[in-house]
Design a protein around this motif. Structure first.
Motif, PDB file in Angstrom:
ATOM      1  N   UNK A   1      49.573  33.570  40.981  1.00  0.00           N
ATOM      2  CA  UNK A   1      48.893  33.560  39.679  1.00  0.00           C
ATOM      3  C   UNK A   1      47.466  33.015  39.786  1.00  0.00           C
ATOM      4  N   UNK A   2      47.235  32.128  40.727  1.00  0.00           N
ATOM      5  CA  UNK A   2      45.894  31.565  40.914  1.00  0.00           C
ATOM      6  C   UNK A   2      44.935  32.569  41.533  1.00  0.00           C
ATOM      7  N   UNK A   3      45.478  33.604  42.156  1.00  0.00           N
ATOM      8  CA  UNK A   3      44.670  34.600  42.859  1.00  0.00           C
ATOM      9  C   UNK A   3      44.495  35.898  42.077  1.00  0.00           C
ATOM     10  N   UNK A   4      45.230  36.083  40.990  1.00  0.00           N
ATOM     11  CA  UNK A   4      45.242  37.361  40.274  1.00  0.00           C
ATOM     12  C   UNK A   4      43.848  37.863  39.932  1.00  0.00           C
ATOM     13  N   UNK A   5      43.041  37.056  39.246  1.00  0.00           N
ATOM     14  CA  UNK A   5      41.685  37.477  38.865  1.00  0.00           C
ATOM     15  C   UNK A   5      40.812  37.744  40.082  1.00  0.00           C
ATOM     16  N   UNK A   6      40.950  36.932  41.073  1.00  0.00           N
ATOM     17  CA  UNK A   6      40.118  37.079  42.273  1.00  0.00           C
ATOM     18  C   UNK A   6      40.479  38.365  43.035  1.00  0.00           C
ATOM     19  N   UNK A   7      41.773  38.606  43.198  1.00  0.00           N
ATOM     20  CA  UNK A   7      42.239  39.781  43.932  1.00  0.00           C
ATOM     21  C   UNK A   7      41.896  41.062  43.183  1.00  0.00           C
ATOM     22  N   UNK A   8      41.890  41.005  41.849  1.00  0.00           N
ATOM     23  CA  UNK A   8      41.594  42.203  41.057  1.00  0.00           C
ATOM     24  C   UNK A   8      40.165  42.704  41.286  1.00  0.00           C
ATOM     25  N   UNK A   9      39.273  41.854  41.768  1.00  0.00           N
ATOM     26  CA  UNK A   9      37.888  42.257  42.050  1.00  0.00           C
ATOM     27  C   UNK A   9      37.762  42.972  43.389  1.00  0.00           C
ATOM     28  N   UNK A  10      38.815  42.957  44.174  1.00  0.00           N
ATOM     29  CA  UNK A  10      38.821  43.641  45.465  1.00  0.00           C
ATOM     30  C   UNK A  10      38.581  42.695  46.628  1.00  0.00           C
ATOM     31  N   UNK A  11      39.051  43.140  47.792  1.00  0.00           N
ATOM     32  CA  UNK A  11      38.925  42.299  48.993  1.00  0.00           C
ATOM     33  C   UNK A  11      37.472  42.043  49.368  1.00  0.00           C
ATOM     34  N   UNK A  12      36.622  43.062  49.227  1.00  0.00           N
ATOM     35  CA  UNK A  12      35.208  42.887  49.610  1.00  0.00           C
ATOM     36  C   UNK A  12      34.554  41.787  48.790  1.00  0.00           C
TER      37      UNK A  12
END
Length: 142
Positions: free
Chosen positions: A88-99
């Motif tokens: 849950x702490x990574x959801x927003x970050x991961x949604x922006x893409x790996x790059x």
């Protein structure tokens, strides 16, 4: 007892006199006041220190970089760092893409969710090592 005190005081006075006399000798004064460095002019043969030899064993893998450099913040959530393993702490970050994640990790990021210093403050990490550490953290989310 009185004689012992007199002897000790006499010894002390003699010792202080000897030290003081040596302290004022020409040799002692020259030794204490000699220059601490040298000044060189153009054309002088200037000694050059050899650079320190740094031995490397090659690029470190993502797990190694994570455990040595990233875990301190990402295990505890310091400065808003998303905790590894908490999806849950990574959801927003991961949604922006790996790059975007790689770029933030390499170049640093300041936002409403927290602060990420460039390369996590790891001055001896390459961009590739930081990217591998991020990939490692993403693998821990699965």
């Amino acid at each position: 007892m009185f004689k012992l005190r007199v002897i000790l005081v006499a010894f002390l006075v003699t010792f202080i006199g000897a030290v003081s006399a040596n302290h004022k000798s020409d040799h002692s004064v020259k030794e204490r006041t000699k220059p601490t460095g040298s000044v060189y002019k153009a054309g002088d043969d200037v000694p050059v220190a050899k650079p320190a030899v740094v031995e490397t064993t090659g690029a470190r893998d993502g797990a190694t970089i994570y455990s040595q450099k990233c875990a301190m913040c990402h295990d505890a959530g310091i400065a808003g760092a998303p905790k590894v393993g908490e999806a849950s702490a990574w959801t927003d970050r991961v949604s922006k893409g790996e790059e975007a994640l790689f770029s933030s990790a390499i170049n640093g990021f300041t936002g409403s969710q927290g602060v990420m210093p460039a390369k996590g403050g790891c001055g001896d990490c390459s961009d590739e090592e930081v990217t591998d550490a991020v990939k490692h953290m993403l693998e821990l989310l699965k």
